[in-house]
Scaffold this active site. Sequence first.
Site, mmCIF file in Angstrom:
data_model
loop_
_atom_site.group_PDB
_atom_site.id
_atom_site.type_symbol
_atom_site.label_atom_id
_atom_site.label_comp_id
_atom_site.label_asym_id
_atom_site.label_seq_id
_atom_site.Cartn_x
_atom_site.Cartn_y
_atom_site.Cartn_z
ATOM 1 N N ASP A 56 40.060 42.694 42.742
ATOM 2 C CA ASP A 56 39.332 41.903 41.972
ATOM 3 C C ASP A 56 39.810 40.185 41.992
ATOM 4 O O ASP A 56 39.666 39.479 41.215
ATOM 5 C CB ASP A 56 39.062 42.373 40.378
ATOM 6 C CG ASP A 56 37.934 41.425 39.846
ATOM 7 O OD1 ASP A 56 37.069 40.888 40.702
ATOM 8 O OD2 ASP A 56 37.861 41.361 38.673
ATOM 9 N N SER B 56 36.165 34.325 33.292
ATOM 10 C CA SER B 56 36.982 35.052 34.595
ATOM 11 C C SER B 56 37.177 34.166 35.607
ATOM 12 O O SER B 56 36.210 33.261 36.066
ATOM 13 C CB SER B 56 35.747 36.106 35.029
ATOM 14 O OG SER B 56 35.661 37.062 34.104
ATOM 15 N N HIS C 53 34.525 39.535 41.419
ATOM 16 C CA HIS C 53 33.403 39.748 40.616
ATOM 17 C C HIS C 53 32.599 38.426 40.344
ATOM 18 O O HIS C 53 31.341 38.473 40.131
ATOM 19 C CB HIS C 53 33.398 40.735 39.497
ATOM 20 C CG HIS C 53 34.127 40.040 38.259
ATOM 21 N ND1 HIS C 53 35.664 40.125 37.876
ATOM 22 C CD2 HIS C 53 33.781 39.185 37.175
ATOM 23 C CE1 HIS C 53 35.817 39.464 36.819
ATOM 24 N NE2 HIS C 53 34.708 38.782 36.266
ATOM 25 N N GLY D 125 32.449 34.245 32.006
ATOM 26 C CA GLY D 125 32.404 32.814 32.233
ATOM 27 C C GLY D 125 33.744 32.230 32.380
ATOM 28 O O GLY D 125 34.177 31.412 32.919
#
Length: 331
Positions: free
Chosen positions: A101, A176, A71, A174
């Site tokens: 993901d 992630s 993502h 941020g």
Amino acid sequence: MRIQNLLKILLFCFLLVSVVGADEEEKRVNAIALARPSVVSIRTYKKSSSEPGIGSGVIIRSNGVILTNFHVIKNADVIKVTTVDEKAFTAQILHLAPQHDLALLKVNGTGFKAARIGSSERVKLGQTAIAIGDPLGFTSSVTIGTVGGTGRTVKMKGIDYQSLIQTDAAINPGSSGGALIDLDGKVIGINTLVYTGPKNWKRAQGLGFAISIDHAMMVTKALMQRIPEKVTSTPWLGIKGTTVTRDLSESYGLGTKRGVLIRSVVPASPAEAAGLRSGDVLVRADGDLITGLPDLGEMMSARSAGDVVQFEVQRDKKTRTVEVKLDVSSR
């Protein structure tokens, strides 16, 4: 006498606690120092947005392979990576696993500091967990907490997340793709999401979750056995253009009857960095005449990423020279 003995015991306990606390702090400091060079900042750019997306990534191989969340780079036209020593690179997509993901990126170069990979199977409830990443764009930030759960499952935005590590180390937009590490400086998870509960529930204070490193590396191993999505050294300019014709020139008052009219410039591309803009006409490249898109394509095929090209540009019926340093394309 008894009071003196009691005071001695209390003093000993105080000194013991102080030593243990200092030792714990030193471990944290050392772990962060070991892991930070392997965590990168990621900025993504889309033609449809004027603001860059923010995220983080973890270098897992010294040749520039980076693990992050899918993502973070979803639908990005340009992906920029910056290391902790402020070296910037254009990243290319190596492999994608949207159902997990996860994504693998590649930047050109060698000698990168690969992360030390731990084992999430050995993670215990209550142990220290340290999150490193770019929350809200604050580069290479560190937050400290504990492990509050392992083997968690969460369904969010169409993804069934499995094998998650729950932590109260602060995770924000941020973060992630960044690293969740232990006191040995080893990566035990990839920071991924904050969960605030089902839609019909009262909004809860967010719980932080990281994809366990065992799961992430299992997916990575499977991805690396596949053919890469697209990794090329072909140079990229970052424009959409049209061959100039007499009719086009007269309609727009271009001031030239040949060349390539720039229709749009991709954000964070070499063209944008050099100051090229929509409405410019590329007339020459390193002195060679550009009569249209075929000439521009031939010129690009003879160049390499990193080459500097001097373009003669027609803008507002005036001629100027613009130097462009070519780069690779993220896609």
